[in-house]
Write a protein that holds these residues in place. Structure first.
Motif, PDB file in Angstrom:
ATOM      1  N   GLN A  21      23.320  44.344  43.019  1.00 16.05           N
ATOM      2  CA  GLN A  21      24.091  44.677  41.826  1.00 16.05           C
ATOM      3  C   GLN A  21      25.442  45.228  42.253  1.00 16.05           C
ATOM      4  O   GLN A  21      25.533  46.338  42.777  1.00 16.05           O
ATOM      5  CB  GLN A  21      23.346  45.706  40.983  1.00 16.05           C
ATOM      6  CG  GLN A  21      24.072  46.104  39.704  1.00 16.05           C
ATOM      7  CD  GLN A  21      24.105  44.987  38.692  1.00 16.05           C
ATOM      8  OE1 GLN A  21      23.106  44.300  38.471  1.00 16.05           O
ATOM      9  NE2 GLN A  21      25.254  44.786  38.074  1.00 16.05           N
ATOM     10  N   ALA A  22      26.487  44.434  42.012  1.00 13.09           N
ATOM     11  CA  ALA A  22      27.845  44.845  42.386  1.00 13.09           C
ATOM     12  C   ALA A  22      28.511  45.583  41.231  1.00 13.09           C
ATOM     13  O   ALA A  22      28.242  45.305  40.058  1.00 13.09           O
ATOM     14  CB  ALA A  22      28.669  43.636  42.778  1.00 13.09           C
ATOM     15  N   SER A  23      29.396  46.505  41.584  1.00 13.85           N
ATOM     16  CA  SER A  23      30.146  47.254  40.584  1.00 13.85           C
ATOM     17  C   SER A  23      31.452  47.754  41.187  1.00 13.85           C
ATOM     18  O   SER A  23      31.644  47.700  42.407  1.00 13.85           O
ATOM     19  CB  SER A  23      29.313  48.442  40.077  1.00 13.85           C
ATOM     20  OG  SER A  23      29.015  49.328  41.128  1.00 13.85           O
TER      21      SER A  23
ATOM     22  N   GLY B  89      34.755  46.836  40.314  1.00 14.54           N
ATOM     23  CA  GLY B  89      35.960  46.041  40.225  1.00 14.54           C
ATOM     24  C   GLY B  89      36.870  46.534  39.115  1.00 14.54           C
ATOM     25  O   GLY B  89      36.525  47.432  38.346  1.00 14.54           O
TER      26      GLY B  89
ATOM     27  N   VAL C 273      34.654  48.819  45.759  1.00 16.80           N
ATOM     28  CA  VAL C 273      33.543  48.130  45.119  1.00 16.80           C
ATOM     29  C   VAL C 273      32.252  48.493  45.833  1.00 16.80           C
ATOM     30  O   VAL C 273      32.265  48.754  47.039  1.00 16.80           O
ATOM     31  CB  VAL C 273      33.755  46.603  45.062  1.00 16.80           C
ATOM     32  CG1 VAL C 273      34.892  46.258  44.107  1.00 16.80           C
ATOM     33  CG2 VAL C 273      34.038  46.029  46.441  1.00 16.80           C
TER      34      VAL C 273
ATOM     35  N   CYS D  21      27.809  47.833  46.101  1.00 17.66           N
ATOM     36  CA  CYS D  21      26.729  46.883  45.890  1.00 17.66           C
ATOM     37  C   CYS D  21      25.416  47.581  46.209  1.00 17.66           C
ATOM     38  O   CYS D  21      25.171  47.933  47.372  1.00 17.66           O
ATOM     39  CB  CYS D  21      26.916  45.653  46.764  1.00 17.66           C
ATOM     40  SG  CYS D  21      25.624  44.417  46.562  1.00 17.66           S
TER      41      CYS D  21
ATOM     42  N   TRP E 124      30.558  41.068  52.096  1.00 18.67           N
ATOM     43  CA  TRP E 124      31.307  40.659  50.913  1.00 18.67           C
ATOM     44  C   TRP E 124      32.021  39.339  51.147  1.00 18.67           C
ATOM     45  O   TRP E 124      32.583  39.111  52.218  1.00 18.67           O
ATOM     46  CB  TRP E 124      32.352  41.723  50.555  1.00 18.67           C
ATOM     47  CG  TRP E 124      31.756  43.017  50.138  1.00 18.67           C
ATOM     48  CD1 TRP E 124      31.414  44.069  50.951  1.00 18.67           C
ATOM     49  CD2 TRP E 124      31.409  43.409  48.805  1.00 18.67           C
ATOM     50  NE1 TRP E 124      30.882  45.074  50.198  1.00 18.67           N
ATOM     51  CE2 TRP E 124      30.867  44.709  48.876  1.00 18.67           C
ATOM     52  CE3 TRP E 124      31.512  42.809  47.553  1.00 18.67           C
ATOM     53  CZ2 TRP E 124      30.432  45.393  47.745  1.00 18.67           C
ATOM     54  CZ3 TRP E 124      31.082  43.488  46.434  1.00 18.67           C
ATOM     55  CH2 TRP E 124      30.541  44.775  46.528  1.00 18.67           C
TER      56      TRP E 124
ATOM     57  N   ILE F 207      37.059  37.183  42.472  1.00 18.48           N
ATOM     58  CA  ILE F 207      35.731  37.748  42.195  1.00 18.48           C
ATOM     59  C   ILE F 207      35.109  38.069  43.548  1.00 18.48           C
ATOM     60  O   ILE F 207      35.061  37.200  44.426  1.00 18.48           O
ATOM     61  CB  ILE F 207      34.849  36.779  41.411  1.00 18.48           C
ATOM     62  CG1 ILE F 207      35.491  36.457  40.066  1.00 18.48           C
ATOM     63  CG2 ILE F 207      33.457  37.371  41.201  1.00 18.48           C
ATOM     64  CD1 ILE F 207      34.761  35.387  39.277  1.00 18.48           C
TER      65      ILE F 207
ATOM     66  N   TYR G 101      31.887  39.066  45.743  1.00 19.03           N
ATOM     67  CA  TYR G 101      30.440  38.934  45.740  1.00 19.03           C
ATOM     68  C   TYR G 101      29.849  39.652  46.952  1.00 19.03           C
ATOM     69  O   TYR G 101      30.301  39.434  48.081  1.00 19.03           O
ATOM     70  CB  TYR G 101      30.036  37.464  45.816  1.00 19.03           C
ATOM     71  CG  TYR G 101      30.471  36.624  44.642  1.00 19.03           C
ATOM     72  CD1 TYR G 101      31.688  35.965  44.655  1.00 19.03           C
ATOM     73  CD2 TYR G 101      29.654  36.476  43.532  1.00 19.03           C
ATOM     74  CE1 TYR G 101      32.099  35.174  43.584  1.00 19.03           C
ATOM     75  CE2 TYR G 101      30.042  35.691  42.450  1.00 19.03           C
ATOM     76  CZ  TYR G 101      31.268  35.049  42.489  1.00 19.03           C
ATOM     77  OH  TYR G 101      31.662  34.278  41.418  1.00 19.03           O
TER      78      TYR G 101
ATOM     79  N   GLN H 132      25.986  39.419  41.741  1.00 21.80           N
ATOM     80  CA  GLN H 132      26.545  38.682  40.615  1.00 21.80           C
ATOM     81  C   GLN H 132      28.065  38.621  40.618  1.00 21.80           C
ATOM     82  O   GLN H 132      28.629  37.843  39.858  1.00 21.80           O
ATOM     83  CB  GLN H 132      26.073  39.293  39.289  1.00 21.80           C
ATOM     84  CG  GLN H 132      26.936  40.420  38.757  1.00 21.80           C
ATOM     85  CD  GLN H 132      26.724  41.729  39.499  1.00 21.80           C
ATOM     86  OE1 GLN H 132      26.046  41.799  40.520  1.00 21.80           O
ATOM     87  NE2 GLN H 132      27.310  42.790  38.966  1.00 21.80           N
TER      88      GLN H 132
ATOM     89  N   THR I 125      31.982  40.874  41.108  1.00 24.72           N
ATOM     90  CA  THR I 125      32.787  41.810  40.329  1.00 24.72           C
ATOM     91  C   THR I 125      34.254  41.417  40.475  1.00 24.72           C
ATOM     92  O   THR I 125      34.714  41.111  41.571  1.00 24.72           O
ATOM     93  CB  THR I 125      32.526  43.266  40.772  1.00 24.72           C
ATOM     94  OG1 THR I 125      33.242  44.165  39.930  1.00 24.72           O
ATOM     95  CG2 THR I 125      32.903  43.507  42.224  1.00 24.72           C
ATOM     96  N   GLN I 126      34.978  41.430  39.367  1.00 27.00           N
ATOM     97  CA  GLN I 126      36.364  40.953  39.351  1.00 27.00           C
ATOM     98  C   GLN I 126      37.309  42.028  39.865  1.00 27.00           C
ATOM     99  O   GLN I 126      37.280  43.172  39.395  1.00 27.00           O
ATOM    100  CB  GLN I 126      36.777  40.566  37.933  1.00 27.00           C
ATOM    101  CG  GLN I 126      38.222  40.133  37.789  1.00 27.00           C
ATOM    102  CD  GLN I 126      38.498  38.793  38.439  1.00 27.00           C
ATOM    103  OE1 GLN I 126      37.765  37.826  38.220  1.00 27.00           O
ATOM    104  NE2 GLN I 126      39.573  38.708  39.221  1.00 27.00           N
TER     105      GLN I 126
END
Length: 124
Positions: free
Chosen positions: A4-6, A8, A19, A21, A35, A92, A94, A116, A118-119
């Motif tokens: 679970q990435a977050s 961004g 970021v 994960c 990444w 993005i 990953y 999934q 993160t932008q």
């Protein structure tokens, strides 16, 4: 392993962003964690990787000196600290986990586990 990435977001050129994960499931010490990123109209590319067991790190040349990958085994989390961001870093991002060590990730294919994405947008 589920990832679970977050973290961004939008940042100005020259700015910083981190970021994260978080992984559920066991990551063995011989695994690599890292990444990739994919910009619009471009192929996904390797950014950075770290060996879960010994924390040895590897980076693509374009981010060396600006990005730092790290991991916290107590939280089963990998981080990518991005400094001096440039518009060409927009993509993005990953996170990924694979049984192969990080030193192989520059040319690796068929990564086993993906997050999934993160932008990250670098723009003024």
């Amino acid at each position: 392993v589920q990832l679970q990435a977050s973290g961004g977001g939008l940042v100005q050129p020259g700015g910083s962003l981190r970021v994260s994960c978080a992984a559920s499931g066991r990551i063995l010490s011989n695994y690599g964690v890292g990444w990739f990123r994919q910009a619009p109209g471009k192929e996904r590319e390797f950014v950075a990787a770290i060996n879960w067991g010994n924390s040895v790190t590897y980076y693509r040349d374009a981010v060396k000196g600006r990005f730092t990958i790290s991991r916290d085994s107590t939280k089963n989390t990998v981080y990518l600290q991005m400094n001096i961001l440039k518009p060409e870093d927009t993509a993005i991002y990953y996170c990924a986990v694979d049984p192969r060590p990080a030193q192989n990730w520059g040319t690796i294919v068929n990564i086993r586990y993906w997050g999934q994405g993160t932008q990250v947008t670098v723009s003024s």
